[in-house]
Design a protein around this motif. Structure first.
Motif, PDB file in Angstrom:
ATOM      1  N   ASN A 169       0.764  -1.443   0.113  1.00 16.25           N
ATOM      2  CA  ASN A 169       0.031   0.158  -0.050  1.00 16.25           C
ATOM      3  C   ASN A 169       0.951   1.520   0.027  1.00 16.25           C
ATOM      4  OD1 ASN A 169      -2.516  -1.489   0.177  1.00 16.25           O
ATOM      5  ND2 ASN A 169      -2.633  -1.413   2.149  1.00 16.25           N
ATOM      6  N   ASN A 170       1.850   1.383   0.772  1.00 17.23           N
ATOM      7  CA  ASN A 170       2.773   2.348   0.869  1.00 17.23           C
ATOM      8  C   ASN A 170       3.659   2.512  -0.356  1.00 17.23           C
ATOM      9  OD1 ASN A 170       4.052   4.386   2.210  1.00 17.23           O
ATOM     10  ND2 ASN A 170       5.864   3.457   2.146  1.00 17.23           N
ATOM     11  N   ALA A 171       3.896   1.406  -0.959  1.00 20.39           N
ATOM     12  CA  ALA A 171       4.479   1.807  -2.547  1.00 20.39           C
ATOM     13  C   ALA A 171       3.379   2.147  -3.481  1.00 20.39           C
ATOM     14  CB  ALA A 171       5.155   0.181  -2.943  1.00 20.39           C
ATOM     15  N   GLU A 172       2.222   1.767  -3.670  1.00 26.52           N
ATOM     16  CA  GLU A 172       1.205   2.211  -4.441  1.00 26.52           C
ATOM     17  C   GLU A 172       0.878   3.654  -4.077  1.00 26.52           C
ATOM     18  OE1 GLU A 172      -2.055  -0.362  -3.792  1.00 26.52           O
ATOM     19  OE2 GLU A 172      -1.216  -2.103  -4.913  1.00 26.52           O
ATOM     20  N   GLY A 173       0.998   4.133  -2.770  1.00 30.45           N
ATOM     21  CA  GLY A 173       0.821   5.378  -2.463  1.00 30.45           C
ATOM     22  C   GLY A 173       1.874   6.304  -2.849  1.00 30.45           C
ATOM     23  N   GLN A 174       3.252   5.981  -2.665  1.00 26.34           N
ATOM     24  CA  GLN A 174       4.330   6.675  -3.226  1.00 26.34           C
ATOM     25  C   GLN A 174       4.164   6.930  -4.802  1.00 26.34           C
ATOM     26  OE1 GLN A 174       7.645   4.281  -1.703  1.00 26.34           O
ATOM     27  NE2 GLN A 174       7.804   5.362   0.247  1.00 26.34           N
ATOM     28  N   GLN A 175       4.008   5.800  -5.429  1.00 27.75           N
ATOM     29  CA  GLN A 175       3.668   5.843  -6.886  1.00 27.75           C
ATOM     30  C   GLN A 175       2.902   6.943  -7.263  1.00 27.75           C
ATOM     31  OE1 GLN A 175       3.516   2.272  -8.730  1.00 27.75           O
ATOM     32  NE2 GLN A 175       3.729   2.885 -10.850  1.00 27.75           N
ATOM     33  N   GLY A 176       1.517   6.872  -6.598  1.00 32.71           N
ATOM     34  CA  GLY A 176       0.441   7.814  -6.740  1.00 32.71           C
ATOM     35  C   GLY A 176       0.971   9.212  -6.725  1.00 32.71           C
ATOM     36  N   LEU A 177       1.577   9.565  -5.413  1.00 34.65           N
ATOM     37  CA  LEU A 177       2.080  10.843  -5.517  1.00 34.65           C
ATOM     38  C   LEU A 177       3.146  11.253  -6.189  1.00 34.65           C
ATOM     39  CD1 LEU A 177       2.391  13.005  -2.793  1.00 34.65           C
ATOM     40  CD2 LEU A 177       4.436  11.607  -2.086  1.00 34.65           C
ATOM     41  N   PHE A 178       3.944  10.479  -6.619  1.00 40.34           N
ATOM     42  CA  PHE A 178       4.956  10.966  -7.574  1.00 40.34           C
ATOM     43  C   PHE A 178       4.361  11.032  -8.962  1.00 40.34           C
ATOM     44  CE2 PHE A 178       8.572  10.235 -10.418  1.00 40.34           C
ATOM     45  CZ  PHE A 178       9.308  11.440 -10.001  1.00 40.34           C
ATOM     46  N   ASN A 179       3.242  10.174  -9.296  1.00 39.55           N
ATOM     47  CA  ASN A 179       3.017  10.126 -10.919  1.00 39.55           C
ATOM     48  C   ASN A 179       1.852  11.418 -10.883  1.00 39.55           C
ATOM     49  OD1 ASN A 179       4.270   8.096 -11.539  1.00 39.55           O
ATOM     50  ND2 ASN A 179       2.618   6.639 -11.144  1.00 39.55           N
ATOM     51  N   HIS A 180       1.320  11.842  -9.914  1.00 42.81           N
ATOM     52  CA  HIS A 180       0.151  12.795  -9.981  1.00 42.81           C
ATOM     53  C   HIS A 180       1.046  14.198 -10.039  1.00 42.81           C
ATOM     54  CE1 HIS A 180      -3.885  14.501  -9.319  1.00 42.81           C
ATOM     55  NE2 HIS A 180      -3.036  15.523  -8.656  1.00 42.81           N
ATOM     56  N   GLY A 181       2.277  14.123  -9.519  1.00 40.16           N
ATOM     57  CA  GLY A 181       2.969  15.491  -9.573  1.00 40.16           C
ATOM     58  C   GLY A 181       3.298  16.282 -10.997  1.00 40.16           C
ATOM     59  N   LYS A 182       3.027  17.442 -10.822  1.00 38.38           N
ATOM     60  CA  LYS A 182       3.576  18.099 -12.050  1.00 38.38           C
ATOM     61  C   LYS A 182       4.862  19.115 -11.984  1.00 38.38           C
ATOM     62  CE  LYS A 182      -1.088  18.125 -14.191  1.00 38.38           C
ATOM     63  NZ  LYS A 182      -2.372  19.004 -14.362  1.00 38.38           N
ATOM     64  N   ALA A 183       5.017  19.336 -10.837  1.00 38.68           N
ATOM     65  CA  ALA A 183       6.415  20.277 -10.600  1.00 38.68           C
ATOM     66  C   ALA A 183       6.794  19.780  -9.245  1.00 38.68           C
ATOM     67  CB  ALA A 183       6.027  21.503 -10.312  1.00 38.68           C
ATOM     68  N   LEU A 184       8.316  19.599  -9.306  1.00 39.39           N
ATOM     69  CA  LEU A 184       9.065  19.128  -8.071  1.00 39.39           C
ATOM     70  C   LEU A 184      10.060  20.405  -7.577  1.00 39.39           C
ATOM     71  CD1 LEU A 184      10.522  16.842  -6.459  1.00 39.39           C
ATOM     72  CD2 LEU A 184      11.959  16.838  -8.258  1.00 39.39           C
ATOM     73  N   ARG A 185       9.909  20.630  -6.366  1.00 35.60           N
ATOM     74  CA  ARG A 185      10.978  21.816  -5.744  1.00 35.60           C
ATOM     75  C   ARG A 185      11.730  20.948  -4.695  1.00 35.60           C
ATOM     76  NH1 ARG A 185       9.089  23.540  -9.467  1.00 35.60           N
ATOM     77  NH2 ARG A 185       7.892  25.765  -9.845  1.00 35.60           N
ATOM     78  N   LEU A 186      12.816  21.029  -4.820  1.00 31.01           N
ATOM     79  CA  LEU A 186      13.746  20.080  -3.992  1.00 31.01           C
ATOM     80  C   LEU A 186      14.887  20.978  -3.051  1.00 31.01           C
ATOM     81  CD1 LEU A 186      15.522  16.656  -4.778  1.00 31.01           C
ATOM     82  CD2 LEU A 186      16.814  18.554  -4.012  1.00 31.01           C
TER      83      LEU A 186
END
Length: 278
Positions: free
Chosen positions: A9-26
């Motif tokens: 579930n955590n891996a799926e959540g991480q994938q969803g979080l990252f795949n939904h993102g359009k911009a990254l500020r690091l």
């Protein structure tokens, strides 16, 4: 809950979080304090940046809350305890120096980078910003026309008191003179890469002395990080996730120096990237 199901579930959540993102500020946080990165001495600025991106993405993703269905479009990737805000009491005792590497010619890139640096360090003004515009087309050299758009944006930020002094990197005497004569806000410094010239060119030295331009040295490569190297760093920091459609927009490196002692109190990188739209 079954630990294996929790991991899934955590891996799926991480994938969803990252795949939904359009911009990254690091934000890497203060590298002076990050013990894990201090143990490894990078061979070049490019290696340091790559290592920082990998480590920050890995640490951030391990802490990110991925249970919400409402994933943000902008991924603010930072480790809270690693930030190093400057207190009002110490602001006059330190100098905040920045070098901004532009990878794309976005209208708002410089403003966004300066704003993010000010917010990250809790200051209202940066003491100096050295600009590195996107590289010219293969085979062409830097020209005044190539520098002007970025310089005009810097001048606007000086007028708004977001930046105190602005400088350039790797300009020869002819181009530095052209910029100086054209610019409303004159360059206060010019960095020279001593890998390409072991001794400062005499004509550049004479011009800089006459017009009070500080000549500095650096060891940054012409391209701090290529598109392929950025995607590779992201992939290593986010194993199992696709990073091929992410593009690097800009990289800002900052140093906070204690004026009276000349030591670096903090140093770090801010990175902006966007997901390419089909």
């Amino acid at each position: 809950m079954d630990p294996q199901n929790a991991d899934t579930n955590n891996a799926e959540g991480q994938q969803g979080l990252f795949n939904h993102g359009k911009a990254l500020r690091l934000h890497t946080g203060n590298l002076v304090n990050r013990s894990r990165l201090k143990k490894k001495c990078p061979g070049s600025p490019s290696e340091e940046l790559r290592d920082c991106i990998q480590a920050t993405l890995r640490d951030w993703l391990s802490l990110a809350k991925t249970t919400d269905a409402d994933f943000p479009e902008t991924l603010d990737c930072c480790i809270p305890e690693e930030t190093d805000a400057i207190t009002p009491e110490e602001r006059d005792e330190v100098k905040v120096s920045v070098k901004l590497f532009l990878c794309e010619s976005g209208q708002s890139a410089i403003r966004d980078a300066v704003e993010m640096a000010c917010q990250t360090l809790a200051v209202s003004q940066l003491d100096s910003v050295i600009i590195v515009p996107p590289g010219p087309v293969e085979g062409d050299g830097q020209t005044l026309a190539h520098l002007q758009p970025a310089w005009e944006q810097l001048e606007a930020l000086v007028r708004k008191q977001k930046i105190a002094a602005i400088g350039t990197s790797d300009l020869d005497k002819e181009l530095l003179e052209q910029l100086y004569n054209w610019a409303q806000v004159k360059p206060s410094s010019n960095q020279v890469n001593l890998a390409s010239c072991c001794v400062m060119p005499p004509d550049l030295t004479a011009f800089a002395k006459e017009f009070d331009i500080q000549l500095l040295t650096h060891n940054d490569p012409k391209e701090l990080m290529s598109a392929a190297a950025f995607q590779e760093a992201m992939q290593e920091g986010l194993p199992g996730l696709s990073t091929t459609d992410w593009r690097l927009e800009w990289v800002l490196r900052y140093s906070v120096i204690v004026k009276s002692r000349g030591i670096i109190k903090s140093k770090g990188y801010l990175v902006s990237a966007g997901r390419a739209t089909p």
